[in-house]
Design a protein around this motif. Structure first.
Motif, PDB file in Angstrom:
ATOM      1  N   TRP A  31      -1.443  -1.547  -4.388  1.00 37.73           N
ATOM      2  CA  TRP A  31      -2.351  -0.309  -4.735  1.00 37.73           C
ATOM      3  C   TRP A  31      -1.318   1.079  -4.557  1.00 37.73           C
ATOM      4  O   TRP A  31      -0.725   1.163  -3.387  1.00 37.73           O
ATOM      5  CB  TRP A  31      -3.350  -0.287  -3.504  1.00 37.73           C
ATOM      6  CG  TRP A  31      -4.475   0.909  -3.896  1.00 37.73           C
ATOM      7  CD1 TRP A  31      -5.735   0.473  -4.398  1.00 37.73           C
ATOM      8  CD2 TRP A  31      -4.462   2.099  -3.396  1.00 37.73           C
ATOM      9  NE1 TRP A  31      -6.347   1.623  -4.424  1.00 37.73           N
ATOM     10  CE2 TRP A  31      -5.678   2.863  -3.778  1.00 37.73           C
ATOM     11  CE3 TRP A  31      -3.426   3.107  -3.119  1.00 37.73           C
ATOM     12  CZ2 TRP A  31      -6.050   4.070  -3.836  1.00 37.73           C
ATOM     13  CZ3 TRP A  31      -3.737   4.411  -2.835  1.00 37.73           C
ATOM     14  CH2 TRP A  31      -5.075   4.859  -3.413  1.00 37.73           C
ATOM     15  N   GLY A  69       0.879  -1.218  -0.041  1.00 37.93           N
ATOM     16  CA  GLY A  69      -0.005   0.000   0.032  1.00 37.93           C
ATOM     17  C   GLY A  69       0.877   1.215   0.071  1.00 37.93           C
ATOM     18  O   GLY A  69       1.972   1.406   0.725  1.00 37.93           O
ATOM     19  N   GLU A 128      -9.893   5.556  -3.340  1.00 41.06           N
ATOM     20  CA  GLU A 128      -9.653   5.696  -1.917  1.00 41.06           C
ATOM     21  C   GLU A 128     -10.649   6.394  -1.047  1.00 41.06           C
ATOM     22  O   GLU A 128     -10.920   6.169   0.103  1.00 41.06           O
ATOM     23  CB  GLU A 128      -8.443   6.271  -1.471  1.00 41.06           C
ATOM     24  CG  GLU A 128      -8.273   7.723  -2.154  1.00 41.06           C
ATOM     25  CD  GLU A 128      -7.891   7.913  -3.532  1.00 41.06           C
ATOM     26  OE1 GLU A 128      -7.647   9.188  -3.812  1.00 41.06           O
ATOM     27  OE2 GLU A 128      -7.725   6.922  -4.210  1.00 41.06           O
ATOM     28  N   GLY A 134     -11.796   0.921  -6.703  1.00 43.07           N
ATOM     29  CA  GLY A 134     -10.816   0.944  -5.505  1.00 43.07           C
ATOM     30  C   GLY A 134     -10.439   2.260  -5.351  1.00 43.07           C
ATOM     31  O   GLY A 134      -9.205   2.623  -4.518  1.00 43.07           O
ATOM     32  N   LEU A 163      -4.382  -2.917  -8.442  1.00 43.76           N
ATOM     33  CA  LEU A 163      -5.531  -2.497  -8.373  1.00 43.76           C
ATOM     34  C   LEU A 163      -5.547  -0.716  -8.503  1.00 43.76           C
ATOM     35  O   LEU A 163      -4.876  -0.166  -8.634  1.00 43.76           O
ATOM     36  CB  LEU A 163      -5.709  -2.552  -6.692  1.00 43.76           C
ATOM     37  CG  LEU A 163      -5.975  -3.957  -6.073  1.00 43.76           C
ATOM     38  CD1 LEU A 163      -5.963  -3.962  -4.714  1.00 43.76           C
ATOM     39  CD2 LEU A 163      -6.949  -4.906  -6.768  1.00 43.76           C
ATOM     40  N   HIS A 164      -6.866  -0.402  -9.039  1.00 47.63           N
ATOM     41  CA  HIS A 164      -7.338   0.919  -9.320  1.00 47.63           C
ATOM     42  C   HIS A 164      -6.092   1.821  -9.910  1.00 47.63           C
ATOM     43  O   HIS A 164      -5.960   1.480 -10.931  1.00 47.63           O
ATOM     44  CB  HIS A 164      -7.974   1.561  -8.107  1.00 47.63           C
ATOM     45  CG  HIS A 164      -8.692   2.605  -8.400  1.00 47.63           C
ATOM     46  ND1 HIS A 164      -9.770   2.764  -9.051  1.00 47.63           N
ATOM     47  CD2 HIS A 164      -8.542   3.929  -7.819  1.00 47.63           C
ATOM     48  CE1 HIS A 164     -10.182   3.981  -9.247  1.00 47.63           C
ATOM     49  NE2 HIS A 164      -9.455   4.667  -8.313  1.00 47.63           N
ATOM     50  N   HIS A 179      -1.229   5.387  -5.892  1.00 48.01           N
ATOM     51  CA  HIS A 179      -1.837   6.442  -6.535  1.00 48.01           C
ATOM     52  C   HIS A 179      -1.248   7.667  -6.527  1.00 48.01           C
ATOM     53  O   HIS A 179      -0.822   8.315  -7.712  1.00 48.01           O
ATOM     54  CB  HIS A 179      -3.317   6.851  -5.725  1.00 48.01           C
ATOM     55  CG  HIS A 179      -3.917   7.839  -6.541  1.00 48.01           C
ATOM     56  ND1 HIS A 179      -5.049   8.622  -5.852  1.00 48.01           N
ATOM     57  CD2 HIS A 179      -3.734   8.487  -7.833  1.00 48.01           C
ATOM     58  CE1 HIS A 179      -5.811   9.460  -6.758  1.00 48.01           C
ATOM     59  NE2 HIS A 179      -4.837   9.292  -7.773  1.00 48.01           N
TER      60      HIS A 179
END
Length: 260
Positions: A70, A9, A199, A197, A99-100, A72
């Motif tokens: 994950w 993460g 946030e 996904g 993810l995402h 971003h």
């Protein structure tokens, strides 16, 4: 043997955004780990961007069967050396689930060899995910479609290579569609990209999303590892399968052209 799954993460939004912190008070990575742990075949560990070597040490990756990613806000902070280390393990057979917003991560772009760009809109709209491959292991136990009441929109075109399989296609309330569940293989490694996904929405509290993630870990696991895939051994003439007489010019190891 249980599937050793490492959940990576970014752990940035949870520290800066109150909405994200409220959705995932233990961090998104730890919440995803709990979703996976309801499958007795999966054992989890978590790590974050802030750990030494981002938690992806040689030893950690050697003991990982499937890596869940994950990210971003801080894709650029992931060190290139670590990206290459992860890519090497995927080629050897480690599974990877992205993810995402991880579509823009260095590791996904490295393995796809493409921009991985898309259209997006953050408006809290409904997403309907259609199962387009109902016989696929990742879709096991799912209905024909399921809905997330609030999500970020991702829209086509999605500049990724043609996938092996498209497991999900999403429709959004604003009218866009998107290929939301794509499988790939790089070397001996199975890769799954799963779109939902964002946030600030409680996507990882959804039971169907949890089922997809557990199915994906089981699918991505490959017990047959191939560390030799990186080797490039020379096969000398005397060891050729058929009798062979060497001929023609060649470069010596010092770069000088000639004959041996």
């Amino acid at each position: 043997m249980p599937i050793r799954t490492l959940i990576w993460g970014e752990n940035v939004h949870e520290q800066k955004n109150k909405i994200v912190a409220k959705n995932y008070p233990l961090g998104m990575h730890n919440h995803i780990a709990k979703l996976l742990e309801s499958d007795s075949n999966i054992v989890t560990k978590t790590t974050t961007l802030q750990e030494p070597e981002h938690g992806c040490t040689v030893e950690a990756l050697a003991n990982t069967d499937v890596l869940v990613w994950w990210g971003h806000a801080a894709h650029g902070q992931v060190e290139d050396e670590i990206v290459e280390r992860i890519a090497k393990r995927v080629w050897e057979g480690m599974g990877l689930i992205v993810l995402h917003s991880g579509h823009f991560s260095k590791i996904f772009k490295r393995l796809m060899g493409s921009p991985c760009a898309l259209h997006w809109r953050e408006a809290g709209e409904r997403e309907r995910l259609w199962v387009t491959a109902p016989g696929h292991p990742i879709a096991k136990g799912l209905p024909a479609y399921f809905e997330l009441e609030m999500e970020e929109m991702y829209g086509e075109p999605f500049s990724v290579p043609e996938p092996l399989e498209t497991v999900f296609v999403s429709w959004f309330q604003g009218g866009e569609v998107f290929r939301s569940g794509l499988t790939y293989r790089r070397g001996a490694g199975n890769i799954f990209y799963f779109r939902p996904g964002h946030e600030t929405y409680p996507t990882y509290h959804d039971s169907t999303v949890g089922l997809v993630l557990r199915n994906a870990v089981n699918w991505a696991y490959n017990p047959d590892q191939h560390p030799e895939i990186h080797d490039a051994p020379n096969t000398p003439v005397e060891k050729s399968i058929e009798p062979l007489v060497e001929r023609g010019p060649k470069l010596h190891h010092d770069g000088e052209e000639g004959f041996k």
